[in-house]
Scaffold this active site. Structure first.
Site, PDB file in Angstrom:
ATOM      1  N   SER A 227      48.132  50.361  29.893  1.00  0.00           N
ATOM      2  CA  SER A 227      49.343  49.870  29.240  1.00  0.00           C
ATOM      3  C   SER A 227      50.070  51.033  28.582  1.00  0.00           C
ATOM      4  CB  SER A 227      48.998  48.808  28.202  1.00  0.00           C
ATOM      5  OG  SER A 227      48.672  49.440  26.980  1.00  0.00           O
ATOM      6  N   LYS A 228      51.280  50.716  28.121  1.00  0.00           N
ATOM      7  CA  LYS A 228      52.112  51.762  27.525  1.00  0.00           C
ATOM      8  C   LYS A 228      51.456  52.372  26.296  1.00  0.00           C
ATOM      9  CE  LYS A 228      56.139  49.502  29.212  1.00  0.00           C
ATOM     10  NZ  LYS A 228      57.491  49.619  29.586  1.00  0.00           N
ATOM     11  N   ARG A 229      50.551  51.635  25.713  1.00  0.00           N
ATOM     12  CA  ARG A 229      49.911  52.137  24.501  1.00  0.00           C
ATOM     13  C   ARG A 229      48.751  53.079  24.792  1.00  0.00           C
ATOM     14  NH1 ARG A 229      51.569  47.330  23.989  1.00  0.00           N
ATOM     15  NH2 ARG A 229      49.705  46.510  24.979  1.00  0.00           N
ATOM     16  N   ASP A 230      48.300  53.106  26.056  1.00  0.00           N
ATOM     17  CA  ASP A 230      47.158  53.956  26.363  1.00  0.00           C
ATOM     18  C   ASP A 230      47.547  55.424  26.326  1.00  0.00           C
ATOM     19  OD1 ASP A 230      45.012  52.145  26.782  1.00  0.00           O
ATOM     20  OD2 ASP A 230      46.022  51.467  28.595  1.00  0.00           O
TER      21      ASP A 230
END
Ligand code: GLU
Length: 457
Positions: A227-230
């Protein structure tokens, strides 16, 4: 055969993700492989979640990666406008077509797409209300990657919300029709939408494009989609860190595709030549930052000297790396070429080369304790200092011979001199070869540092 037209259709609702870059790349590769057109379409109908900043990140990232688009924002084309926010009139015309054909109707202020088939009212336990079910044949998708997929659409769905905004399914399909898209290559997360899309294509009397749903990218550790948070998920992060775009593109091309053998580093022309949809894997691909770092290192290693030095300067300028940039150009070049085979990425350079550009370089205490605690480092240092005036500093080899001569004269090993010299000259125990360091620093600096260190320790 009609020309291939593919599109990359991002929504500018967040930073540009590795998965989006990979989708863009696979579309671009397919267009270039087939001699077709690669179209950039911005799916920005969700006004609240879109921003111009995100839009610019998309443009910048695509350009940085070298994924030039043949039609789209900034370059134009015969099928524009290419931003959905500017295509409202086109959607109205298409919706009217469905209304006129009896394939859409108004209910509760919204416009619904009407499926064909026998209708019945049933109570849906989960949603706790009565819904209209439609008995339809399964929708068949012959996906170029997933193979034969069947799904049943059994409920009408909204295509224009009561606030007048058209829904993703509608605008996505209308644009694919209006822009003459022949192949829809997109993430597997959209497979669940595809049966709706196929039904819409048919209702418009349009030919259904080929579909190719590419596998997900799994996060490096643990289950689930990246995800974009990774960590490592955003393209601009690699840009900022000085990764080579060619290396990132090569790495991304292998996330879910392989050339049919175990080759990894391939020039882009070769990837374009070999890329095809049957080569895309069905199974998910796992992100691997070590593999990416390695790929970057391989690309760095193969850069011609001039290009490497130019790119380093550009990177360090963006980092405002003062002392290195202020140095003499020839000296800067020598330092960087010495480091080229040793680093994985540009981001390592400032600390890796710090002692070349200042006399105030840090001394690693642990290394110092270790080096000073073994043998007779002070004696070796004195012997080295004594040899400095006569040592030939012309080449790495002449320096190596000089140190060897000192070692032999004192019946010592080369290593005893190299560890104390490295500590005194660089403050650490890692770096390029000691002979390379000495040659580039030059006799004066080397002598001064050795003497200074001897006096202080
Ligand atoms: N805007 C959609 C997305 O960003 C595009 C879907 C598609 O490629 O059809 O996921």
């Amino acid at each position: 055969m009609s020309q291939v037209r593919v599109r990359f259709a991002p929504s500018p609702t967040g930073f540009f993700h590795i998965g989006s870059a990979r989708t863009a790349l696979f579309n671009w590769l397919y267009a270039r492989h087939t001699g077709g057109q690669f179209i950039l379409r911005i799916e920005d109908t969700d006004k609240e979640r879109n921003s111009d900043a995100f839009l610019n990140v998309i443009y910048d990232s695509l350009k940085w990666l070298g994924l030039n688009w043949d039609e789209g924002p900034q370059v134009g084309g015969d099928f524009g406008p290419y931003r959905q926010s500017e295509r409202g009139e086109i959607y109205k015309i298409y919706v009217q077509k469905l209304l006129d054909a009896g394939r859409a109707y108004e209910k509760d202020g919204a416009i619904w797409f009407k499926l064909l088939g026998e209708r019945s009212e049933v109570f849906d336990d989960r949603r706790e209300k009565t819904v209209t079910k439609v008995k339809t044949e399964p929708t068949v998708i012959e996906d170029r990657i997933r193979g034969h997929v069947e799904r049943i659409e059994d409920e009408d769905f909204v295509i224009v919300r009561s606030d007048g905004n058209p829904v993703f399914h509608l605008v996505n399909v209308v644009d694919d029709i209006a822009m003459g898209i022949t192949h829809v290559i997109r993430g597997e997360d959209h497979l669940s939408n595809t049966s709706k899309h196929v039904e819409l294509f048919k209702a418009f009397g349009a030919s259904v494009p080929e579909f190719a749903h590419i596998p997900l990218i799994l996060k490096q550790n643990g289950p689930g989609k990246m995800s974009k948070r990774d960590q490592g998920a955003l393209v601009e992060e690699y840009q900022r860190r000085g990764f080579l775009p060619d290396a990132l593109v090569n790495f991304l091309s292998l996330l879910g595709w392989n050339p049919g053998d175990d080759r990894e580093k391939m020039p882009i022309e070769e990837i374009v030549r070999l890329f095809d949809l049957p080569g895309v894997n069905q199974s998910n691909a796992r992100f691997d930052d070590k593999k990416l770092a390695h790929m970057n290192m391989v690309y760095l290693l193969e850069l011609p000297a001039d290009e490497f030095v130019t790119k380093v300067r550009t990177y360090l300028t963006a980092q405002s790396a003062g002392p290195a940039l202020a140095a003499d150009e020839g000296y800067f070049r020598e330092v960087m070429l010495l480091s080229q085979p040793k680093i994985k990425g540009f981001e390592e350079l400032p600390s890796y080369t710090v002692y070349f550009f200042t006399e105030n370089y840090p001394i690693d205490d642990k290394v110092k304790t270790k080096v000073m605690g073994k043998g007779e480092p002070k004696v070796r240092l004195a012997e080295l200092i004594a040899a400095m005036p006569a040592m030939d500093f012309t080449t790495d080899e002449s320096i190596e011979n000089g140190i060897k001569a000192v070692a032999e004269a004192n019946t010592q090993g080369f290593g005893a001199y190299q560890s104390i010299a490295r500590l005194a000259l660089t403050g650490t125990n890692v770096g390029p070869s000691i002979t390379g360091i000495m040659r580039v620093l030059g006799r004066d600096k080397v002598s001064a540092r050795l003497v200074g260190f001897a006096a202080a320790n």
